[in-house]
Scaffold this motif. Structure first.
Motif, mmCIF file in Angstrom:
data_model
loop_
_atom_site.group_PDB
_atom_site.id
_atom_site.type_symbol
_atom_site.label_atom_id
_atom_site.label_comp_id
_atom_site.label_asym_id
_atom_site.label_seq_id
_atom_site.Cartn_x
_atom_site.Cartn_y
_atom_site.Cartn_z
ATOM 1 N N SER A 35 -28.356 -24.826 44.670
ATOM 2 C CA SER A 35 -26.910 -24.828 44.917
ATOM 3 C C SER A 35 -26.282 -26.088 44.321
ATOM 4 N N HIS A 36 -24.975 -26.026 44.069
ATOM 5 C CA HIS A 36 -24.287 -27.209 43.547
ATOM 6 C C HIS A 36 -24.346 -28.354 44.548
ATOM 7 N N ARG A 37 -24.390 -28.052 45.839
ATOM 8 C CA ARG A 37 -24.486 -29.116 46.852
ATOM 9 C C ARG A 37 -25.832 -29.846 46.749
ATOM 10 N N LYS A 38 -26.897 -29.084 46.516
ATOM 11 C CA LYS A 38 -28.230 -29.693 46.382
ATOM 12 C C LYS A 38 -28.262 -30.625 45.171
ATOM 13 N N VAL A 39 -27.661 -30.184 44.055
ATOM 14 C CA VAL A 39 -27.613 -31.013 42.848
ATOM 15 C C VAL A 39 -26.777 -32.263 43.109
ATOM 16 N N ARG A 40 -25.604 -32.084 43.692
ATOM 17 C CA ARG A 40 -24.725 -33.220 44.004
ATOM 18 C C ARG A 40 -25.412 -34.213 44.940
ATOM 19 N N ASP A 41 -26.000 -33.713 46.023
ATOM 20 C CA ASP A 41 -26.613 -34.585 47.018
ATOM 21 C C ASP A 41 -27.830 -35.331 46.480
ATOM 22 N N SER A 42 -28.493 -34.769 45.463
ATOM 23 C CA SER A 42 -29.660 -35.439 44.878
ATOM 24 C C SER A 42 -29.258 -36.384 43.742
ATOM 25 N N HIS A 43 -27.946 -36.460 43.457
ATOM 26 C CA HIS A 43 -27.420 -37.314 42.376
ATOM 27 C C HIS A 43 -28.031 -36.949 41.029
ATOM 28 N N ASP A 44 -28.346 -35.675 40.851
ATOM 29 C CA ASP A 44 -28.973 -35.205 39.619
ATOM 30 C C ASP A 44 -27.946 -34.454 38.770
ATOM 31 N N GLY A 45 -26.914 -35.167 38.370
ATOM 32 C CA GLY A 45 -25.867 -34.575 37.550
ATOM 33 C C GLY A 45 -24.898 -35.649 37.116
ATOM 34 N N LEU A 46 -23.974 -35.274 36.284
ATOM 35 C CA LEU A 46 -22.988 -36.219 35.771
ATOM 36 C C LEU A 46 -21.717 -36.109 36.590
ATOM 37 N N ILE A 47 -21.420 -37.166 37.325
ATOM 38 C CA ILE A 47 -20.180 -37.259 38.090
ATOM 39 C C ILE A 47 -19.440 -38.478 37.558
ATOM 40 N N ILE A 48 -18.220 -38.255 37.102
ATOM 41 C CA ILE A 48 -17.440 -39.347 36.523
ATOM 42 C C ILE A 48 -16.326 -39.700 37.492
ATOM 43 N N GLN A 49 -16.347 -40.936 37.958
ATOM 44 C CA GLN A 49 -15.324 -41.394 38.891
ATOM 45 C C GLN A 49 -13.974 -41.504 38.184
ATOM 46 N N ARG A 50 -12.911 -41.385 38.951
ATOM 47 C CA ARG A 50 -11.550 -41.378 38.401
ATOM 48 C C ARG A 50 -11.264 -42.636 37.575
ATOM 49 N N ASN A 51 -11.686 -43.808 38.050
ATOM 50 C CA ASN A 51 -11.403 -45.039 37.302
ATOM 51 C C ASN A 51 -12.096 -45.037 35.935
#
Length: 90
Positions: A35-51
């Motif tokens: 699930s996307h939650r599992k990927v997000r929670d494991s920090h195994d993806g590209l997340i770009i903060q607003r700043n």
């Protein structure tokens, strides 16, 4: 990419950029059964903060402008063994 074992046969890259700046993320894709939650929670993806997006966007820092491109390929063994030959997909 099917199950986890099948997903390990592939690689991918994502490139985010604007205004002469570029950030590249490379890895092995996750199984579509995750699930996307599992990927997000494991920090195994590209997340770009607003700043960071604002930094890439430049200008008056009111618009979020990014170019995102990606590639995925299946690693294939050649007949002489051991060497991976990328088979690119867009």
């Amino acid at each position: 990419m099917g199950d986890e074992e099948d997903a390990r046969n592939y690689s991918y890259s994502l490139e985010v950029g604007a205004n002469g700046r570029k950030l590249t993320w490379e890895g092995t894709p996750r199984s579509i059964r995750d699930s996307h939650r599992k990927v997000r929670d494991s920090h195994d993806g590209l997340i770009i903060q607003r700043n960071m997006v604002l930094f890439f966007s430049g200008g008056d820092k009111k618009e979020l402008k990014l170019r995102v491109t990606g590639k995925i390929w299946k690693e294939q063994q050649n007949s002489e063994g051991g060497v991976c030959i990328p088979n690119l997909y867009s």
